[in-house]
Write a protein that holds these residues in place. Sequence first.
Motif, mmCIF file in Angstrom:
data_model
loop_
_atom_site.group_PDB
_atom_site.id
_atom_site.type_symbol
_atom_site.label_atom_id
_atom_site.label_comp_id
_atom_site.label_asym_id
_atom_site.label_seq_id
_atom_site.Cartn_x
_atom_site.Cartn_y
_atom_site.Cartn_z
ATOM 1 N N PRO A 172 44.691 48.721 47.841
ATOM 2 C CA PRO A 172 44.703 48.605 46.427
ATOM 3 C C PRO A 172 45.537 47.487 45.984
ATOM 4 N N ARG B 231 29.402 45.648 49.451
ATOM 5 C CA ARG B 231 30.149 45.109 48.360
ATOM 6 C C ARG B 231 29.801 45.274 47.077
ATOM 7 N N LYS C 146 35.923 44.401 41.355
ATOM 8 C CA LYS C 146 35.008 44.377 42.491
ATOM 9 C C LYS C 146 35.706 44.768 43.623
ATOM 10 N N TRP C 147 34.697 45.305 44.654
ATOM 11 C CA TRP C 147 35.454 46.014 45.997
ATOM 12 C C TRP C 147 34.399 45.404 47.082
ATOM 13 N N VAL C 148 35.112 45.594 48.338
ATOM 14 C CA VAL C 148 34.356 45.424 49.558
ATOM 15 C C VAL C 148 34.947 46.772 50.410
ATOM 16 N N ILE D 85 38.875 47.712 50.056
ATOM 17 C CA ILE D 85 39.736 46.651 49.492
ATOM 18 C C ILE D 85 39.220 46.459 48.038
ATOM 19 N N PHE D 86 39.669 46.275 46.898
ATOM 20 C CA PHE D 86 39.255 46.253 45.561
ATOM 21 C C PHE D 86 40.414 45.457 44.692
ATOM 22 N N ASN D 87 39.982 44.721 43.663
ATOM 23 C CA ASN D 87 40.728 44.208 42.592
ATOM 24 C C ASN D 87 40.257 44.080 41.450
ATOM 25 N N SER D 88 40.846 43.827 40.369
ATOM 26 C CA SER D 88 40.484 43.949 38.941
ATOM 27 C C SER D 88 39.852 42.434 38.596
#
Lengths: 156, 155
Positions: free
Chosen positions: A63, A105, A126-128, A145-148
């Motif tokens: 995260p 993705r 988004k995330w992968v 894994i993701f981020n804003s």
Amino acid sequence: MRPTFFLTTLSCVVLACQPAPAKLSDADIAAIRAMNETFVANALARHDSANAALFTPDGAIMPPNQPATEGTAPIRAWMTAFPPMSDFKIQVVAIDGVGDLAYVRGTYELTLAAAGRTPAMPDHGKWVEVLRRQSDGKWRIVIDIFNSDVPLPAAR
Amino acid sequence: MRPKLLLAALGWAALACQAGPAKLSEADIAALRAGVDSIEAQILGRRDSAAAAHYTATAVFMPPNQPAVEGRAAILAWFAGGPTMSAFTLTATEIDGSGDVAYVRGTWTFAAPAAGKTPAIEDHGKFLEIRRRQADGSWLMVADIFNSDVPLPTP
């Protein structure tokens, strides 16, 4: 043994020896999509153990704004500590892979529920994921894994 | 045909019959690690075109706190618009894959000096690259996402 029999047997072995499909099958893609839908339903219902079980035993969730968390029990603890969400949606944008390895993705939208004086907080990003097919045929998450997408507030 | 010869042929056929795509070879892993090392040097050296050349033409680059950047040309523009760094490291902690698909997981550190009213920045975090072997044998990224380990400041 007669040569004809041997040649026939050898031909059968060679013909049966097809390389594994290079791409994921439609069934693989459907299973991976279904697993992600299950993840969303579990997250909203706070079925944290069920969601942690969607990771491999040594899987990792990465995260933003904190270190990675590895292993089923720490991932479950991370999920349990995550603030309640009043809304959580994902969209799978791409699923690809080969053999027993896949990656996904996507995008997400969530709203952290209001709590006390803290107002509801929307977020999107988004995330992968990297997934591996397990010996029981199920796809499990190796890395997530993701981020804003939302810009950080400007420094004052 | 003699039985021994046929048994040998059957044995060869069985050995050649792999159950699925091959695991990455040591050469693959070395090439993937070299890719990480070279992009580190290229980004730090502002060789943005060379850094962008590690991505496929349709790759998706996913930095935090902004939308995804799609396509090599847009990724190049993103690199070109970034701050000049005083330090940048990429460390691959896991490289794995099958056949023509690989992933690299790792950590990064970054520092940029103060510029004008912008204070010096130090940050560190983690990344995940998805790479595909190309027709020429090179491994290029199709997806690259990263985020920081540093907690957000409390409001």
